[in-house]
Design a protein around this motif. Structure first.
Motif, PDB file in Angstrom:
ATOM      1  N   LYS A  24       0.866  -1.177   0.000  1.00  0.00           N
ATOM      2  CA  LYS A  24       0.000   0.000   0.000  1.00  0.00           C
ATOM      3  C   LYS A  24       0.900   1.224   0.000  1.00  0.00           C
ATOM      4  O   LYS A  24       1.745   1.387   0.877  1.00  0.00           O
ATOM      5  CB  LYS A  24      -0.901   0.031   1.226  1.00  0.00           C
ATOM      6  CG  LYS A  24      -1.810   1.258   1.227  1.00  0.00           C
ATOM      7  CD  LYS A  24      -2.589   1.380   2.516  1.00  0.00           C
ATOM      8  CE  LYS A  24      -3.509   2.575   2.516  1.00  0.00           C
ATOM      9  NZ  LYS A  24      -2.853   3.854   2.304  1.00  0.00           N
TER      10      LYS A  24
ATOM     11  N   ASP B  67       1.122   5.469  -0.318  1.00  0.00           N
ATOM     12  CA  ASP B  67       0.495   6.781  -0.257  1.00  0.00           C
ATOM     13  C   ASP B  67       1.468   7.781  -0.875  1.00  0.00           C
ATOM     14  O   ASP B  67       2.596   7.930  -0.394  1.00  0.00           O
ATOM     15  CB  ASP B  67       0.215   7.198   1.196  1.00  0.00           C
ATOM     16  CG  ASP B  67      -0.836   6.325   1.848  1.00  0.00           C
ATOM     17  OD1 ASP B  67      -1.880   6.092   1.220  1.00  0.00           O
ATOM     18  OD2 ASP B  67      -0.600   5.877   2.989  1.00  0.00           O
TER      19      ASP B  67
ATOM     20  N   LEU C 273       2.471  11.486  -1.401  1.00  0.00           N
ATOM     21  CA  LEU C 273       2.200  12.652  -0.568  1.00  0.00           C
ATOM     22  C   LEU C 273       2.556  13.980  -1.219  1.00  0.00           C
ATOM     23  O   LEU C 273       1.851  14.967  -1.037  1.00  0.00           O
ATOM     24  CB  LEU C 273       2.921  12.494   0.774  1.00  0.00           C
ATOM     25  CG  LEU C 273       2.551  11.184   1.491  1.00  0.00           C
ATOM     26  CD1 LEU C 273       3.498  10.909   2.629  1.00  0.00           C
ATOM     27  CD2 LEU C 273       1.116  11.238   1.963  1.00  0.00           C
TER      28      LEU C 273
ATOM     29  N   ALA D 219       6.623   9.810  -0.572  1.00  0.00           N
ATOM     30  CA  ALA D 219       5.657   8.711  -0.463  1.00  0.00           C
ATOM     31  C   ALA D 219       5.982   7.874   0.761  1.00  0.00           C
ATOM     32  O   ALA D 219       7.124   7.814   1.213  1.00  0.00           O
ATOM     33  CB  ALA D 219       5.693   7.840  -1.714  1.00  0.00           C
TER      34      ALA D 219
END
Length: 157
Positions: A107, A109, A111, A148
């Motif tokens: 997973k 993310d 940013l 990230a």
């Protein structure tokens, strides 16, 4: 037409940027051949790995034209590749792991935009279980900006 002719034709018509990319590709093939990188993708992306301790590693990826997406920042998939490779490499070295590890879940993310001269991923073991290793990773540019973060689960082979 054989590969030499194709390369010569390409080189004769190439721009400076295309020649720079061709140099990176050639260097990556040499790195793989000389076992500096275990994979072609590691060579192409010029990964450099430093083990901090038995639970943490840092993997650096310099910014090159190969990394650009259509809007001129690092392609998110290549940032994810850096995270996956760094966390998987560390997961492969935990106690009780004899052959390596493969990704079960990842997973990511994203940013901030992938802008910078180099990107450093710090991968850390969160939990080393009997069959699974839980990892966390963060990618920052040379200014320390968080690009990230990710979590991943890896299966011990």
């Amino acid at each position: 037409m054989d590969i030499r002719e194709e390369l010569n034709d390409f080189f004769e018509e190439s721009s400076t940027e295309e020649q720079d990319v061709l140099k990176i590709v050639l260097a990556s093939l040499k790195a793989k051949r000389n076992l500096h990188n275990k994979t072609h993708i590691g060579g192409l992306l010029q990964f450099e790995t430093t083990y901090i301790d038995d639970k943490i590693l840092e993997m650096v990826m310099p910014n090159t034209p190969i990394l650009d997406n259509s809007i001129g920042i690092v392609h998110g998939g290549l940032t994810a590749t850096l995270l996956d490779t760094a966390m998987g490499t560390m997961a492969s070295r935990v106690p009780g792991n004899k052959k390596g590890a493969v990704t079960v879940e990842l997973k990511v993310d994203f940013l901030t935009p992938g802008i910078g001269e180099k990107f450093t991923c710090r991968a850390e073991v969160v939990h080393n279980g009997r069959q699974l290793v839980r990892m966390e990773g963060k990618v920052r540019n040379e200014l320390g900006n968080l690009i990230a973060s990710a979590t991943g689960t890896f299966y011990k082979l």
